[in-house]
Design a protein around this motif. Structure first.
Motif, mmCIF file in Angstrom:
data_model
loop_
_atom_site.group_PDB
_atom_site.id
_atom_site.type_symbol
_atom_site.label_atom_id
_atom_site.label_comp_id
_atom_site.label_asym_id
_atom_site.label_seq_id
_atom_site.Cartn_x
_atom_site.Cartn_y
_atom_site.Cartn_z
ATOM 1 N N LEU A 1 3.018 -7.814 -0.312
ATOM 2 C CA LEU A 1 3.286 -8.417 1.000
ATOM 3 C C LEU A 1 3.376 -9.926 0.900
ATOM 4 O O LEU A 1 2.553 -10.559 0.263
ATOM 5 N N ILE B 1 1.758 -0.050 3.567
ATOM 6 C CA ILE B 1 2.484 -0.682 2.441
ATOM 7 C C ILE B 1 2.034 -0.042 1.139
ATOM 8 O O ILE B 1 0.847 -0.083 0.814
ATOM 9 N N VAL C 1 7.862 1.531 2.787
ATOM 10 C CA VAL C 1 7.007 0.958 3.848
ATOM 11 C C VAL C 1 7.034 1.905 5.070
ATOM 12 O O VAL C 1 8.112 2.324 5.514
#
Length: 730
Positions: free
Chosen positions: A668, A662, A640
């Motif tokens: 997520l 990401i 990340v």
């Protein structure tokens, strides 16, 4: 201390005062070799009281047995010959050495002749015992031997006729037995040599009496007793030698032996003692009709004191002839009892046979003598009691000396010729051979030159001139061929034909051998690694070296071919399909694994998500398999990215939104932004959205704010949580 065994070797001599042998009870001395006239009982002894209860009126072989003199047995503990001292041909054994709370009895019932008031029983016995001590043993329940005479007519036991020997350690006259066996708990054994007991039954004419002999183990059952019994009937006065057989020789009166004291005197003058010996010689012989008496005193508790009277008699002029020499064959032995040996002898005689002139050593089996020497025949006149002894020399005629050489074993279908000269090489003094199935040479073997079965056979060598023969056994081994069963063996690349499964169901001795040809002349180079299809041969043998050979078909198949190319490298979450890493063949099946042993199945070989080495197993239609490895390179995805820590949400199109980068491997869950006071300003689960610096449509002031990221990393298969700060600047 005396302990567990109580043996009684009892030799009993019963003498009747009478006139002829016909008055003596039939088979009272077991001369028929059986128990005719006798009865038996089997029972138990009570553990504590020692009371005996007989439950079965039966004779049981082993507990009541006949033993012949010819068997030449001895007692295993005391070493006594199991042959009566009086030369009889058979004795009885009462009891055995096995344990248990048991008792056994032999009885003989008879009636004393009505005209016979001079009747006595004389028991010659020897005792071997071990005294059990401690525990529950008392004199009442210890092993013992009991002898008794029951007066059936008056329903009571006779006086002075009943006694017993109990296994107690202080019995006088005992010696330590030569044979001990502590391993079987037969130890500390003691014995007493032969001794007599006389029981006076005079005055019982016409009475019915019953002899009773009993042995019993101890009550607890761990110690035993047994007896050997022999009863010989004389049917004359207990004092022998009272007949004037030769006026030139003394008359020697002989009282029953084995008593404590003897006192001889003339009956008419009892105050003058003539001798204190068991025998009393008188020379010159007294006149016929003179009476002598002997007072016998027994050992304590072994009968009653008795006075026996005898009258001097004249003998008849009897003739006793003996052939001086007997020519015989050593097999089956010389028989000195045949009537022709004493041809011309008066019928009034009874004969006994001895190895010495003093007639102290009876011949064990006078019907089958195997030693050449001089023997002695003693003739006893049945009416007068006179005895005469004459020698006979046994000479053995020339007998064959048969030497047997057992033949070598042969294998079926071959046969053995037992008539071959090599079988009897070294044999002498014969002119004829015969062949038999049995040891007694009564069943002839019809085809001795073609013996087709293993076994023991017998050859009889005959000396026709002497009439003698010799019989010897010959052992023949005609062995069965071994059993060999082979199974076709299949191999991939190579085959090991030495494995047990190839000859399963066979029966042979040792290890097989392996050959290229049926003649077994060319050995197989490496039977553990056959590399081409072929037919070879296996040879097996048995213990007699009989062998068989059988062909073995070997089929070798090729392994499948597979050429693997490692797939190109990718970055996760891109997957790799290892099923496309080689060229497929329609006749081959493919399987995929995570280990080189092909035990851990790879469930999704088309979508491999992790870098590593995987394995492909190829199996063709012959079940031949190879395993090849394939290397998969899948790079780890980036982490990340949150390197930006300021942004300017002023709507100028530059750096207006705060994003966390990401990678695709991370899913997520939440992205949240908080004010410095802790209030939630922004939240999303959409990785494409970012924070534009507002909260509920209201622009946030310049300053520092805090964010939290929560997700799931599918590469490492675990939760991911990140946090940091972001500043709004203008």
């Amino acid at each position: 201390m005396l302990r567990s065994v109580f043996h009684f070797l009892v030799f009993l001599l019963v003498m009747y005062a009478g006139t002829t042998m016909a008055q003596c009870p039939t088979n009272i001395g077991f001369e028929q070799g059986d128990f005719t006239g006798w009865e038996g009982d089997i029972g138990t002894i009570e553990r504590n009281s020692g009371a005996i209860t007989f439950t079965n009126h039966i004779i049981v072989n082993g507990l009541q047995s006949i033993i012949t003199r010819a068997s030449q047995q001895v007692d295993e503990f005391a070493g006594f010959k199991l042959a009566s001292p009086n030369g009889s041909n058979a004795i009885a054994k009462l009891g055995d050495k096995t344990t248990g709370s048991k008792a056994q009895r032999l009885t003989y019932t008879f009636t004393v002749p009505a005209n016979n008031n001079n009747f006595s029983l004389i028991y010659y016995y020897a005792v071997v015992l071990e005294d059990p001590t401690g525990g529950n043993h008392t004199n009442a329940n210890k092993p013992k031997f009991t002898a008794a005479v029951f007066n059936v007519s008056d329903n009571k036991y006779t006086d002075c006729a009943n006694f017993n020997f109990v296994s107690i350690s202080n019995l006088p006259g005992f010696k330590f037995a030569p044979t001990q066996n502590s391993a079987n708990q037969y130890n500390d054994i003691y014995y007493k040599d032969w001794s007599p007991v006389t029981i006076d039954l005079r005055g019982y004419a016409g009475k019915t009496l019953r002899l009773e002999f009993t042995t019993n183990n101890c009550g607890p059952g761990a110690h035993f007793a047994y007896a050997y019994i022999d009863i010989n009937q004389n049917c004359t006065s207990p004092v022998t030698g009272n007949v004037i057989c030769d006026i030139n020789k003394p008359v020697t009166l002989v009282a029953p032996s084995g008593f404590l004291e003897y006192h001889w005197y003339k009956t008419k003058d009892p105050n003058i003692e003539l001798s204190q010996s068991p025998t009393f010689s008188i020379f010159p012989p007294p006149e016929a009709g003179t009476q002598y008496s002997v007072r016998i005193v027994p050992y304590p508790n072994l009968g009653c004191e008795d006075i026996i009277t005898t009258t001097i008699k004249n003998s008849n002029n009897l003739v006793f002839n003996v052939t001086p020499q007997l020519y015989a064959c050593k097999t089956p032995g010389a028989d000195i009892t045949t009537p022709d040996i004493t041809a011309g002898t008066d019928k009034d005689f009874t004969f006994a046979y001895y190895s010495d002139m003093a007639c102290q050593d009876p011949v064990i089996d006078p019907k089958a003598i195997t030693e050449a020497r001089t023997y002695y025949i003693k003739a006893i006149a049945d009416t007068s009691g006179c005895d005469y002894v004459k020698p006979i020399q046994v000479i053995f005629k020339q007998a064959p000396n048969l030497v047997i050489h057992n033949p070598h074993a042969v294998c079926k279908p071959n046969m053995v010729d037992v008539t071959a000269d090599t079988i009897t090489t070294g044999s002498t003094f014969y002119d004829k051979l015969e062949y038999y199935i049995d040891a007694n040479a009564t069943i002839a073997y019809q085809t001795p030159s073609q013996v087709s079965a293993s076994g023991t056979y017998y050859i009889k060598a005959i000396n026709s001139a002497s009439g003698c023969y010799d019989i010897k056994p010959i052992t023949v081994l005609v062995d069965e061929l071994p059993i060999l069963q082979t199974r076709t063996i299949y191999g991939c690349g190579t085959a090991d034909i030495t494995v047990d499964s190839v000859t399963r169901g066979s029966s042979f001795y040792g290890l097989p051998t392996y050959w290229k040809d049926a003649a077994t002349s060319i050995p197989l180079d490496n039977p553990k690694a056959i590399t081409a299809s072929t037919t070879c041969y296996i040879k097996v043998a048995n213990a007699a070296d009989c062998f068989v050979t059988a062909p073995l078909t070997v089929k070798i198949f090729a392994y499948p071919q597979i050429q693997v190319t490692n797939p190109a490298s990718v970055v996760f979450p891109t997957t790799v399909d290892i099923t496309q890493a080689f060229t497929h063949n329609d006749t081959t099946s493919y399987f995929y694994y995570r280990d080189s042993l092909a035990t851990k199945v790879l469930t999704k070989p088309e979508t491999v998500t992790r870098a590593g080495t995987y394995y492909i197993k190829a199996i063709n239609g012959n079940d031949c398999a190879v395993i090849e490895r394939v290397k998969v390179d899948i790079a780890k995805p980036p982490d990340v990215n949150y390197s930006v820590n300021t942004f300017t949400p002023n709507a100028d199109g530059k750096n207006d939104v705060f994003h966390i980068v990401i990678p695709a491997a991370i899913k997520l869950k939440h992205f949240r932004v908080y004010g410095s006071w802790g209030g939630l300003l922004f939240e999303t689960s959409d990785a494409e959205k970012g924070w534009d610096g507002t909260s509920n449509g209201k622009k946030m002031a310049v300053g520092t704010y805090y964010w939290i990221f929560e997700g799931y990393d599918t590469y490492i298969n675990q939760e991911v949580k990140k946090s940091g700060s972001i500043s709004i600047v203008m």
